[in-house]
Design an enzyme around this catalytic site. Structure first.
Site: not given
Length: 239
Positions: A96-98
């Site tokens: 979910l880093s982006m």
């Protein structure tokens, strides 16, 4: 036998007291022998299954229509490989880093061509091989990892994150694609030549340049341009 004479030898027994046995058909001249793998030799000295496979292939390619289909299949595979290596590469999102730009499981197309005419720019989303500092900070020991982040600054830019805002060359940047404002302070730093500074859109849940530094443009695989799966999220990558 004459009366009182010795009985005739039994069939299959040898002379000299060595113990006879039934003759083995494999020992007859011209009889096929078993190979170590258990298959019998054919007429060319090959195992029977190899000869059968060879004959099946020859019979298949003896047909003109089959040869045409095979050439078409090989051409399709060759084109697919060329596209995969030089033009467009599929990637999927594992974290979910982006977020919210990408969600876990999204699949997207990464193009590898336009950077020859169009240098990477701010707001581009790029896939890249991380620098050594990334491996020093993580348990990832493999050198085949690839990350995806957004370019926020290019060579020569001065970058700073202050009070929840990103500043590039002293100007606050509008970033409608981020999940939340960053809760950390960073910089000011100047991006060196041939490098990029990249951040995740999920600013407070991303291991990116504010932790491990700059990315060399030589490490960039390509630019993410299109989400193709799942279909309800399909579309161009927002910038």
């Amino acid at each position: 036998p004459p009366p009182g004479g010795p009985p005739p030898p039994r069939p299959g027994r040898g002379l000299g007291g060595g113990g006879g046995r039934r003759p083995d058909p494999r020992e007859r001249p011209g009889a096929p022998l078993l190979r170590a793998h258990g298959g019998r030799n054919g007429g060319d000295g090959l195992p029977v299954w190899v000869e059968n496979a060879r004959n099946a292939v020859q019979a298949y390619f003896a047909d003109t229509e089959n040869r045409r289909e095979a050439r078409g299949l090989l051409a399709s595979v060759a084109v697919a490989l060329l596209v995969r290596v030089f033009l467009i590469e599929p990637r999927y999102i594992p974290s979910l880093s982006m977020y919210p730009t990408f969600d876990i499981g999204d699949q997207l197309a990464v193009e590898k061509v336009t950077h020859w005419k169009r240098p990477y720019q701010r707001r581009d989303v790029v896939v890249f091989r991380p620098p050594p500092a990334y491996y020093e900070l993580t348990a990832d020991s493999g050198r085949k990892s690839a990350l995806i982040k957004r370019v926020v600054a290019v060579e020569g830019d001065e970058v700073q994150v202050r009070r929840g805002k990103l500043y590039v060359n002293g100007e606050a940047r509008e970033e409608p694609y981020i999940n939340e404002r960053p809760n950390y302070e960073f910089g000011p730093v100047v991006v060196p030549k041939g490098s990029l500074l990249v951040l995740g859109d999920n600013r407070n849940r991303s291991l990116d340049s504010h932790v491990w530094g700059f990315v060399s443009t030589r490490n960039v695989v390509g630019r993410a341009v299109f989400i193709y799966w799942p279909v309800w999220r399909a579309g161009l990558v927002p910038s």
